[in-house]
Structure formats: structure tokens, C-alpha cells
Design an enzyme around this catalytic site. Structure first.
Site, PDB file in Angstrom:
ATOM      1  N   GLU A 193       0.901  -1.161   0.000  1.00 46.04           N
ATOM      2  CA  GLU A 193       0.000   0.000   0.000  1.00 46.04           C
ATOM      3  C   GLU A 193       0.932   1.201   0.000  1.00 46.04           C
ATOM      4  O   GLU A 193       1.268   1.739   1.059  1.00 46.04           O
ATOM      5  CB  GLU A 193      -0.930  -0.034   1.219  1.00 46.04           C
ATOM      6  CG  GLU A 193      -2.067   0.970   1.114  1.00 46.04           C
ATOM      7  CD  GLU A 193      -1.655   2.382   1.484  1.00 46.04           C
ATOM      8  OE1 GLU A 193      -1.046   3.081   0.614  1.00 46.04           O
ATOM      9  OE2 GLU A 193      -1.920   2.789   2.618  1.00 46.04           O
ATOM     10  N   GLU A 202       3.994   7.848  -4.105  1.00 43.29           N
ATOM     11  CA  GLU A 202       4.957   7.084  -3.290  1.00 43.29           C
ATOM     12  C   GLU A 202       5.758   6.125  -4.170  1.00 43.29           C
ATOM     13  O   GLU A 202       6.355   5.174  -3.663  1.00 43.29           O
ATOM     14  CB  GLU A 202       4.235   6.306  -2.186  1.00 43.29           C
ATOM     15  CG  GLU A 202       3.861   7.165  -0.989  1.00 43.29           C
ATOM     16  CD  GLU A 202       3.654   6.321   0.262  1.00 43.29           C
ATOM     17  OE1 GLU A 202       4.596   5.666   0.718  1.00 43.29           O
ATOM     18  OE2 GLU A 202       2.525   6.307   0.753  1.00 43.29           O
TER      19      GLU A 202
HETATM   20  C1  LIG Z   1       1.509   4.255   2.942  1.00 43.16           C
HETATM   21  S1  LIG Z   1       2.653   3.490   4.006  1.00 43.16           S
HETATM   22  C2  LIG Z   1       1.858   1.941   4.314  1.00 43.16           C
HETATM   23  C3  LIG Z   1       2.420   1.182   5.481  1.00 43.16           C
HETATM   24  C4  LIG Z   1       1.765  -0.173   5.727  1.00 43.16           C
HETATM   25  N1  LIG Z   1       1.969  -1.081   4.625  1.00 43.16           N
HETATM   26  C5  LIG Z   1       0.287  -0.042   5.986  1.00 43.16           C
HETATM   27  O1  LIG Z   1      -0.494  -0.351   5.095  1.00 43.16           O
HETATM   28  O2  LIG Z   1      -0.090   0.403   7.073  1.00 43.16           O
HETATM   29  C6  LIG Z   1       3.934   3.095   2.884  1.00 43.16           C
HETATM   30  C7  LIG Z   1       5.297   2.824   3.523  1.00 43.16           C
HETATM   31  O3  LIG Z   1       6.085   2.259   2.494  1.00 43.16           O
HETATM   32  C8  LIG Z   1       7.405   2.749   2.575  1.00 43.16           C
HETATM   33  N2  LIG Z   1       7.920   2.582   1.203  1.00 43.16           N
HETATM   34  C9  LIG Z   1       7.493   3.225   0.079  1.00 43.16           C
HETATM   35  N3  LIG Z   1       8.102   2.730  -1.008  1.00 43.16           N
HETATM   36  C10 LIG Z   1       8.917   1.736  -0.578  1.00 43.16           C
HETATM   37  C11 LIG Z   1       9.806   0.835  -1.234  1.00 43.16           C
HETATM   38  N4  LIG Z   1       9.952   0.841  -2.564  1.00 43.16           N
HETATM   39  N5  LIG Z   1      10.510  -0.038  -0.478  1.00 43.16           N
HETATM   40  C12 LIG Z   1      10.367  -0.056   0.867  1.00 43.16           C
HETATM   41  N6  LIG Z   1       9.547   0.780   1.544  1.00 43.16           N
HETATM   42  C13 LIG Z   1       8.812   1.650   0.829  1.00 43.16           C
HETATM   43  C14 LIG Z   1       7.267   4.151   3.108  1.00 43.16           C
HETATM   44  O4  LIG Z   1       8.428   4.547   3.788  1.00 43.16           O
HETATM   45  C15 LIG Z   1       6.065   4.026   4.031  1.00 43.16           C
HETATM   46  O5  LIG Z   1       6.462   3.761   5.347  1.00 43.16           O
END
Ligand SMILES: C[S@@+](CC[C@H](N)C(=O)[O-])C[C@H]1O[C@@H](n2cnc3c(N)ncnc32)[C@H](O)[C@@H]1O
Length: 371
Positions: A193, A202
Site C-alpha cells: 500500500e 509514493e
Molecule cells: C503508505 S505506508 C503503508 C504502510 C503499511 N503497509 C500499511 O499499510 O499500514 C507506505 C510505507 O512504504 C514505505 N515505502 C514506500 N516505497 C517503498 C519501497 N519501494 N521499499 C520499501 N519501503 C517503501 C514508506 O516509507 C512508508 O512507510
């Protein structure tokens, strides 16, 4: 200046004396005397603002590190808390309290995970999807998080929920993972997500494209599986005023517009006066399971229903999580923590009812643009 740990901070550097490479082998010092162009002075000031921010972060990290190494008095705890607060975007709280989102993700994960599967969770945050996958019966969950502080929080939450034997949290970006290193084998299912109000903010598209090719087993599945963008044109001087200035108290302050956002930014549409000039139309569709997922653009034809001045495109997404579950951040969804994406037009555009307006919507990197 050196702090008590002997660490040199960015503040030690006299930025005014820094040589900025100019054309050829010259430096800004060598061309001293020639007045810098206003645009150069803006660039230099922007670099200084960035350096100042980094300097503050360095100082706070140093204080927190010193606190951790020392005896941990009350002041030390406060330093650590302040640093932690700055390292985690505030929207994580609203996101985790969005029960509509959480419930949709939980049901989709429950329906997609098969017993024993290897699930890759991209963007752990607090480890929510990883724990959902483990609860749904996954044999192994690899969960990666780009933010090291969140990765550590996820790791400790996974342990506190008794799932450390199934869920492995890796601090790092998904694009840095390798099968045979962080992942014992390719994933059978990738869940993520990583969606902002404008879908792409993102890095959803390049992240899924990379993961599909490098980290997913042939025939494996991704969640979400598809996404669509919708939107309408609005006239709203107030909303445009969130990102554009002309004069204040009789003074021309338009130079500030050099720092305006040209791409999308979040706006809770219902809270601002605005006029809708077109109905909502389909803007774009993305097949996350098999699509190309590169930068792109579409020309959209929008029927105008009211005379007015089109100033921005309001955009929202519908995310198909698979297994019959969708979520959206349409303007009427006041429960969603996602606001709408406001995509400013490059210039005001008068429009007339009963005509059609053509508009190009572009997704480039992590931003939506309209023109
Ligand atoms: C919108 S949050 C969602 C967090 C969790 N999955 C939830 O649904 O509650 C997205 C998270 O993904 C991380 N993120 C974004 N792109 C990423 C990537 N390519 N690899 C690892 N982490 C990533 C961001 O740092 C952020 O903490």
C-alpha cells in the site's frame, strides 16, 4: 563547531564561502564581482535552506545519539522523542486509523494468501500488511521498509505480536532487495500500500514494475492488481491560493511562485469553496499485474457543464486490491484519510458550457501534471 562527540556538523561550513562550480573549471569565487542573476540567488538560497534542514537533523541526531549513550535523563528521552517524531511522517497516524482502508486490505489479504505462501510486503510501515499475511496463513513473509526507524518499529511490533518466526522485516527499499540474499526465494504474492492521494506519489508504478520482474515468482500475484484515476475540472481561487500568490497588502509578492508546486498536492476538496465545471470522467487506468507502468500521459476530453475559469484538475483513485475489493478517495468519501489530489493547470483556462475541453494528464516520477 564540534559537539561533545567530536562530530562536525553542517553548521561548521561557511556556506557563503563555498565554491559553487560554474561553467568550465571556474568557481563562483573566481567570478566574484559579477552580480549573481536573481535565479542563481534563488538556487543558492534553496540549497542553503536544504543545508540548514540537514544541519538541524544532524544536530538533533547527534543530541539523540549522545542521549542514548549517556544515562538517559528526562531531557535525553525528550530529544529521542523529538527526533523520532521528525523521522516519521504524521500521516502514518491518520492512515492507521482509517478503518475503511485497514478493513479492505485485511479482507483482500485474507482472500489472496494461500497456506504456506511466501509473501513480500513492500513498505512495511508498522508491519500491518505483513502481520495480516501471517495471520492469513503465509508460510514466510518478507517485509521491507525504506525508513529505518519504521523498520525497527515494525520489527518490534511483529515480535510483540508473536510473529517473528514467520515475518522477517528488512530495513531497505524494495529495489535494493535480491532473491538469494534478503529473500530466500521469489515471492508467490506481493502486497503493498504505497499510494498517495494522487496514486503515484509514493513511487507505486516503478516499485511494482521492479518487484514484478525481480522478486515475484512466475505466475505470482500482486496486490493491488489495478488502479484507475478519475477527476473533474474546478474553478476555485481559494484552492489556487494555496499554491499561488500575486500581492499582499499592496506589495507584489509573485516571486514566491518560484516555489509553487507544479505537480499534484493533497486537498480535502469538501472543505474549500469551489465550482465543478465538468462531470467526473475516467482519466487513466493502470494494470499493475501486467502493465508497462512507466511514465506516461493521456489526452482527456471533458464535457463542460458550467461557464467558468478552469484552474485545476481534482483527481482521485480507485484501487482494485483483487478478490473483489476496491477502495477510493473520491471527494464524497469523507472517512478516507487520503485527501484528493489537486493538479494545478499551468494557467487559468476560460471554459464555456456545452463545449468540450481537451486536457493532457501526465504522470512523471512521483507527480501528476495537467496541461
Ligand atoms: C503508505 S505506508 C503503508 C504502510 C503499511 N503497509 C500499511 O499499510 O499500514 C507506505 C510505507 O512504504 C514505505 N515505502 C514506500 N516505497 C517503498 C519501497 N519501494 N521499499 C520499501 N519501503 C517503501 C514508506 O516509507 C512508508 O512507510
Amino acid at each position: 563547531m564540534h559537539d561533545s562527540l567530536g562530530i562536525t556538523t553542517v553548521e561548521d561550513v561557511d556556506l557563503a564561502a563555498v565554491d559553487v562550480p560554474a561553467a568550465g573549471s571556474q568557481t563562483s569565487k573566481q567570478v566574484a564581482g559579477a552580480p549573481a542573476a536573481p535565479i542563481d540567488r534563488l538556487v543558492l538560497a534553496a540549497a542553503r535552506a536544504q543545508a540548514g534542514e540537514l544541519s538541524r537533523l544532524a544536530a538533533e541526531s547527534t543530541t539523540a545519539l549522545a542521549a542514548a549513550l549517556a544515562s538517559r535523563g528526562a531531557g535525553a528521552d525528550e530529544a529521542v522523542v523529538q527526533l523520532a517524531a521528525r523521522c516519521v511522517p504524521r500521516w502514518h497516524f491518520a492512515m492507521l486509523n482509517d478503518t475503511e482502508r485497514n478493513d479492505a486490505l485485511a479482507v483482500a489479504v485474507e482472500r489472496l494468501v494461500r497456506p504456506g505462501m511466501h509473501v513480500l510486503d513492500i513498505g512495511a510501515g508498522t508491519g500491518l500488511l505483513a502481520m495480516m499475511a501471517a495471520r492469513a496463513g503465509a508460510g514466510r513473509v518478507t517485509s521491507c521498509e525504506a525508513n529505518p526507524l519504521l523498520a525497527e518499529i515494525a520489527r518490534q511490533l511483529v515480535a510483540a505480536n508473536g510473529m517473528s518466526d514467520v515475518v522477517d522485516v528488512v530495513a531497505g527499499r524494495s529495489t535494493d532487495l535480491m532473491v538469494g540474499r534478503e529473500l530466500a526465494r521469489p515471492a508467490d504474492l506481493i502486497v503493498s500500500e504505497i499510494v498517495d492521494c494522487g496514486l503515484v506519489g509514493e513511487g507505486l508504478l516503478p516499485t511494482i514494475r521492479h518487484a514484478r520482474h525481480g522478486l515475484l515468482t512466475p505466475g505470482g500475484q500482486v496486490m493491488p492488481q489495478a488502479a484507475r484515476l478519475f477527476g473533474f475540472l474546478i474553478e476555485s481561487p481559494v484552492i489556487i491560493g494555496l499554491n499561488r500568490v500575486t500581492q499582499a497588502s499592496g506589495f507584489d509578492v509573485r516571486l514566491l511562485n518560484a516555489t509553487s508546486t507544479s505537480g499534484h498536492f493533497p486537498v480535502r476538496l469538501s472543505t474549500w469553496p469551489h465550482r465543478e465545471l465538468t462531470p467526473a470522467v475516467d482519466l487513466a487506468a493502470f494494470d499493475l499485474a501486467t502493465g508497462h507502468l512507466g511514465d506516461g500521459s493521456v489526452v482527456v476530453r471533458m464535457p463542460v457543464t458550467h461557464d467558468g475559469t478552469a484552474q485545476a484538475l481534482v483527481v482521485w483513485f480507485e484501487l482494485d486490491l483483487g478478490a473483489g475489493i476496491t477502495i477510493r478517495n473520491s471527494p464524497d468519501n469523507l472517512q478516507s484519510h487520503w485527501m484528493q489530489a489537486l493538479v494545478p493547470l499551468p494557467a487559468d483556462r476560460p471554459v464555456t458550457a456545452d463545449t468540450t475541453v481537451e486536457l493532457r494528464l501526465t504522470w512523471h516520477g512521483e507527480r501528476l501534471y495537467a496541461g
